[in-house]
Design an enzyme around this catalytic site. Structure first.
Site, PDB file in Angstrom:
ATOM      1  N   ARG A  49       0.878  -1.172   0.000  1.00 11.86           N
ATOM      2  CA  ARG A  49       0.000   0.000   0.000  1.00 11.86           C
ATOM      3  C   ARG A  49       0.910   1.215   0.000  1.00 11.86           C
ATOM      4  NH1 ARG A  49      -2.855  -0.476   5.887  1.00 11.86           N
ATOM      5  NH2 ARG A  49      -3.093  -2.608   5.118  1.00 11.86           N
ATOM      6  N   ASP A 102       0.998  -5.379   9.836  1.00  9.07           N
ATOM      7  CA  ASP A 102       0.044  -6.302  10.464  1.00  9.07           C
ATOM      8  C   ASP A 102      -0.869  -6.942   9.421  1.00  9.07           C
ATOM      9  OD1 ASP A 102       1.069  -5.766  12.928  1.00  9.07           O
ATOM     10  OD2 ASP A 102      -0.496  -4.353  13.520  1.00  9.07           O
ATOM     11  N   GLU A 103      -1.079  -6.221   8.317  1.00  6.61           N
ATOM     12  CA  GLU A 103      -1.983  -6.710   7.283  1.00  6.61           C
ATOM     13  C   GLU A 103      -1.226  -7.193   6.044  1.00  6.61           C
ATOM     14  OE1 GLU A 103      -4.821  -3.599   6.677  1.00  6.61           O
ATOM     15  OE2 GLU A 103      -5.385  -3.539   8.792  1.00  6.61           O
ATOM     16  N   CYS A 104       0.041  -7.501   6.232  1.00  5.43           N
ATOM     17  CA  CYS A 104       0.887  -8.124   5.198  1.00  5.43           C
ATOM     18  C   CYS A 104       1.246  -7.210   4.033  1.00  5.43           C
ATOM     19  CB  CYS A 104       0.229  -9.394   4.640  1.00  5.43           C
ATOM     20  SG  CYS A 104      -0.164 -10.594   5.905  1.00  5.43           S
TER      21      CYS A 104
END
Length: 449
Positions: free
Chosen positions: A342, A386-388
């Site tokens: 992201r 935390d969300e890869c």
């Protein structure tokens, strides 16, 4: 001064990476999980050092991170063992991260640092503790942690053809170039070097590593000292072969400029640049043309592309998730659900303005205030991890690295090693740790002299 209990809580809590004493005195910082057991860990580390067996000290860096390398396949590629491959499916990563938050990952990394420390001598050592196999390719891999492409060895053969006695200087008289880095191993310059002129054992991870060279970039040819121009291989993953040869002038900027997908193409395209330069006179142009003719002839005989941008480089462009400040971009695994990356929620221009305000701060207080915006981005990176979405941490860490100001060192030391560790690029984790500990401007970059 107020007691510790009366101090206001730092809004970034345990995630604050500020180091100045005034900030530490003025605000409370909750201890991280691993900090609360510091004393016990120090004692246990002392015991561990005494108990380490000779067998353990001979392990490779990869062994200490639980990974195993398979034997080479028939085509010469190295496959990674499944248990070391963090590029597994997104679902597997998600399950792993759910049970381990970012602090747990950091704790895991720190728990391995003692094991890595026991191999630090191996990374920085002399001939006795760091094996030097007769096979040049294997020798380079042991010292630099990556394999070299075929054109590297073909180019050495070409330079031997130009100057059998001094192949490292074969391009010097006309181009001002010298073969360095892993070429020094092929030339045997490492033999018998126990300590360099600084009285230290050679650390090959720093050998000809310029100030703005990220772990993905490996210098193989140096140019003039004024601009600190140099050429190197760029590879996104240490387990893969380079995707291109690129140039950087460290005295001028962090920019990485593609020059082709092999050394013959890079030299040919660099000669083109020199021929077109207004400062190049007729006599120099003729010499440049002569050496270029030999480069082209050899490349065609060996069937190497001479394009400035090959098909493979264009294919890579489609995988680049962001350009970063150095311009060459980064590539990270992204699955069909867009898990893996992201973007940093700031434009490159705004990010540079943030960093400039910090770098130009007059006082510690002013620097702290200006650092808040970047600290908030680091908090977002922790959520992304935390969300890869590991690519965001690599992007922000690389931009801080490229900006180059020493104010950001602690942030870089947090972001980049963790990003490489999460991406399974353990070799790059080792390189960036070594580089940040001894990051130098200038051209005194040989670990052998």
């Amino acid at each position: 001064m107020a007691s510790k209990e009366e101090k206001p809580l730092c809004k970034f809590g345990a995630n604050c990476y500020r180091k100045n004493q005034q900030h530490i005195q003025n605000y409370r910082h909750p201890k991280r999980k691993n900090d609360s057991e510091d004393d016990q860990q120090k004692e246990s580390k002392k015991v561990k050092k005494e108990e380490v067996s000779p067998e353990k000290t001979n392990k490779t860096i990869t062994d200490f991170f639980g990974g195993k390398k398979k034997e080479k396949t028939g085509n010469g590629n190295t496959e990674r063992d499944a248990d070391n491959e963090t590029k597994a499916s997104s679902s597997n990563k998600s399950e792993e991260i759910v049970s381990h938050d970012t602090e747990d990952v950091e704790e895991s990394v720190e728990s391995k640092e003692e094991s890595v420390a026991s191999t630090e001598e191996c990374v920085e050592s002399d001939e006795e503790s760091l094996p030097s196999p007769d096979d040049g390719a294997e020798n380079i891999k042991r010292k630099f942690l990556v394999e070299m492409p075929e054109d590297f060895f073909e180019f050495w053969e070409f330079c031997c053809h130009l100057d059998k006695k001094k192949p490292r200087d074969a391009l010097h008289d006309v181009l001002g170039y010298q073969l360095v880095g892993p070429f020094d191993i092929i030339a045997g310059r490492h033999k018998g070097v126990r300590k360099n002129k600084h009285g230290r054992k050679p650390n090959y991870l720093l050998h000809w590593r310029y100030y703005y060279d990220p772990p993905e970039f490996m210098t193989v040819i140096k140019g003039d000292n004024k601009s600190q121009f140099h050429l190197g291989y760029l590879r996104d993953d240490p387990s893969e072969m380079p995707v291109m040869v690129a140039a950087n002038s460290a005295a001028e900027s962090c920019n990485i400029t593609p020059k082709g997908d092999n050394l013959f193409a890079a030299i040919k395209n660099c000669i083109d640049d020199q021929i077109k330069a207004k400062s190049t006179d007729g006599t120099k142009k003729k010499k440049l043309q002569n050496i270029q003719d030999e480069v082209v002839e050899w490349a065609k005989k060996k069937k190497y592309s001479l394009d400035l941008k090959s098909k493979g480089m264009k294919d890579r462009d489609k995988k680049v998730v962001c350009k970063t400040f150095h311009g060459a971009g980064i590539v990270v695994p992204v699955d069909d659900n867009d898990v893996g990356y992201r973007p940093v929620p700031e434009t490159p221009g705004d990010l540079k303005k943030m960093m400039k305000k910090v770098a130009e701060s007059k006082t510690d207080k002013e620097r702290d205030e200006n650092m808040d915006a970047i600290q908030e981005l680091i908090t977002l990176v922790q959520f992304a991890n935390d969300e890869c979405d590991y690519g965001e941490g690599l992007e922000l860490g690389m931009d801080l690295f490229c900006y180059g100001d020493k104010s950001f060192r602690s942030m870089m030391e947090h972001l980049l090693p963790l990003a490489y560790q999460l991406l399974g690029r353990i070799e790059y984790e080792q390189i960036i740790k070594a580089h940040l500990k001894s990051r130098q401007k200038g051209t005194d970059l040989s670990q052998l002299d």
